[in-house]
Design a protein around this motif. Sequence first.
Motif, PDB file in Angstrom:
ATOM      1  N   MET A 273     -62.124 -18.931 -20.442  1.00 42.93           N
ATOM      2  CA  MET A 273     -62.594 -20.291 -20.293  1.00 42.93           C
ATOM      3  C   MET A 273     -61.628 -20.918 -19.167  1.00 42.93           C
ATOM      4  O   MET A 273     -60.558 -20.431 -19.001  1.00 42.93           O
TER       5      MET A 273
ATOM      6  N   SER B 242     -59.083 -22.874 -17.120  1.00 42.24           N
ATOM      7  CA  SER B 242     -58.044 -23.697 -17.338  1.00 42.24           C
ATOM      8  C   SER B 242     -57.733 -24.807 -16.287  1.00 42.24           C
ATOM      9  O   SER B 242     -57.920 -24.667 -15.530  1.00 42.24           O
ATOM     10  N   ARG B 243     -57.192 -26.036 -16.971  1.00 44.01           N
ATOM     11  CA  ARG B 243     -57.005 -27.026 -16.143  1.00 44.01           C
ATOM     12  C   ARG B 243     -55.760 -27.143 -15.241  1.00 44.01           C
ATOM     13  O   ARG B 243     -55.568 -27.786 -14.430  1.00 44.01           O
TER      14      ARG B 243
ATOM     15  N   THR C  60     -52.955 -28.296 -16.363  1.00 47.24           N
ATOM     16  CA  THR C  60     -52.410 -29.750 -16.463  1.00 47.24           C
ATOM     17  C   THR C  60     -50.825 -29.795 -16.101  1.00 47.24           C
ATOM     18  O   THR C  60     -50.204 -28.965 -16.666  1.00 47.24           O
TER      19      THR C  60
ATOM     20  N   ILE D  64     -47.527 -31.773 -16.682  1.00 46.73           N
ATOM     21  CA  ILE D  64     -46.962 -32.168 -17.967  1.00 46.73           C
ATOM     22  C   ILE D  64     -46.134 -33.354 -17.327  1.00 46.73           C
ATOM     23  O   ILE D  64     -45.252 -33.202 -16.443  1.00 46.73           O
TER      24      ILE D  64
ATOM     25  N   ALA E 121     -48.020 -36.981 -21.629  1.00 48.18           N
ATOM     26  CA  ALA E 121     -47.848 -35.776 -20.967  1.00 48.18           C
ATOM     27  C   ALA E 121     -49.014 -35.177 -20.485  1.00 48.18           C
ATOM     28  O   ALA E 121     -49.042 -34.704 -19.125  1.00 48.18           O
ATOM     29  N   SER E 122     -50.227 -35.453 -21.237  1.00 44.86           N
ATOM     30  CA  SER E 122     -51.512 -34.671 -20.469  1.00 44.86           C
ATOM     31  C   SER E 122     -52.169 -35.532 -19.335  1.00 44.86           C
ATOM     32  O   SER E 122     -53.105 -35.117 -18.846  1.00 44.86           O
TER      33      SER E 122
END
Lengths: 238, 384
Positions: free
Chosen positions: B1, B3-4, B6, B8, B158-159
């Motif tokens: 999949m 992944s972004r 992200t 933090i 955080a996201s």
Amino acid sequence: MIASVTGIGWVKRESMGSGRGHQKFQSKDAALPKLTSRMVFGEVSPHFGRLDEYSKLGLAAAAFALKDAMQDKWKNKRPIGIIVSTVHGCLATDIDYFETVMTFGGNLASPNLFACTLPNIFLGEAAIRFGLTGPGFAVNEPKLTGLRGLRMALSSMLIDDCLTMLVGTADPGRPESFQHDTNVTPGALFLFIEKSPADDSLSYGGLDMAPSGDILFDGAPAHSLEDIFKRISKGLTK
Amino acid sequence: MESRGTEIKKIWIVDANAVTALGQNLGDTWEGLVKGATGIREIDRFCPQGYYSRLAACVEGLKPTGDRSLIHSLVEILFKGIGPVPSDAVLVTATTKMGIDNLERLRRKEAARGGDVLLSCLPEMVSQKLGLKDTGTNVSASCASSTIAITQGASLIASGLAEAVIVCCADVVTEFTFSGFCALKVVSAFPARPFDRSRSGLTLGDGAAALLMMSEERAVRDARSCIAVVRGWGASNDAFHITSPAQNGEGLVMAIGQALARAGLKQEDIFAVSAHGTGTTYNDLMEIKALRRVFGGRDIPVYSVKGSIGHTTGAAGGIEVALAAKALSVRMVPPTTGFKDPEEGAEGLVSAQTAPLAGDLCLTSNSGFGGINAAIVLERGKSI
């Protein structure tokens, strides 16, 4: 895409079960089915019988969703989280419990009923039965969309706090003796969502967040968990 | 999949307040706590006759206003001590029983607003009070409710899904909860004595807290000072028993491990622990085992505030995080009121005296019915 929906389970007035194995029924009085452990787990479980109606409802839908995602069998405990949204939760049990206080006096009130006066209790029961060690909590929102719980789950997945979760709604409806008006349809619905699905072929579709903050299911805004359920159901009947 | 990746965000606590039986704001509560004072006294809110205990830590003079629940009055006091909250802040509240006192009143045929009984009434009330755009979400996770609310608020920031989150938690002592905990035989007839060999149960308490958290960027942009940094958090389920903790403490160990991992820290970086420390036999036993597993033979200062302010159930975690931030800011470990003789394993960890806090990082944790555990790592900010 943040996560895939790989399992669904539900208990409604018209039907119950999971995406890959459910039964429809016509209830005479439009009431929810009276759940037994045999209906849910295929075996007798004394624990299930001791739960209140709200807990039975939520646990059944969660169990069906796990079965649908082929996650109902396990050997080692797993870091799977569970979030349930509810409006009334265990309010009917609150009322029943306080009747025991009023009737028998405080020291003789029912400890068994009191233990069921928290809306997250059945999540603990689900954790024990299925070995789920991820975070488990109830979310209360005035309108039962389930999206706030889903947003929290996706937020956790974005930063890899918890990669696999059951997210759902469960509500037995307004207790008859409680006069405050709420517009909630009784029932329960759970989605099993995975950031990295073990088996992509089980996916019903993907969940993502739009820059606007909207939750997207297969690229289109989702208005509630029920909305996601309906879109998945449409695919199942094709 | 896909992944972004992200990024933090760092999380600051930029404002905090608490109302307890020791004081109507965080400063007064802290002052009482370090003096070893206790807010535990005989209940006058309802008649405790017929119960084997008559004690609770109630906020003095707290009365319901009209047909509203006691929580309404408690939250009114709470927000007298909190500064401006940006209208775009996401609201996460925590309560286990909200206005259950109104259910009692309704069953006794007294005038009471039914809507106050629903847990979703707390976010609705706070959102209106603060003029927020968000109508809010309540988190209910037994006695770890507000700890979980903070972990969820931290996760949202955080996201990158939120820049500011206000966490508000509140629970009050009612006959409903008092009778229930008495029925479970976990209430002490005496003031709670966390981690003491002769402890005999918990004492319930009123409490509320509010914590405004922001991403570091937003806090700097809004010129807010940093009370404490939320460095790490974790949550787990024992998957063991509905009302009893896993006796080997494995669930709590897991939550603490997650919190340390999120913070990128090792156990030796932590200098104090604000424990759940309810004063019940099984909770305190489990906690000491878990803390010994995490911290090994190191005699890290461990304290519980529940001998002073009682067990404030869903509000406990929020209040304890606010007090831990204060402890870090003044570099002092508060005493554990009621503690005299350490339970097995607690020797060298718990004290009835204040002690210097020798570092900038501490851990807070809570556990609750349903097998939930949650832990938060805090870092010292600037003084409150």
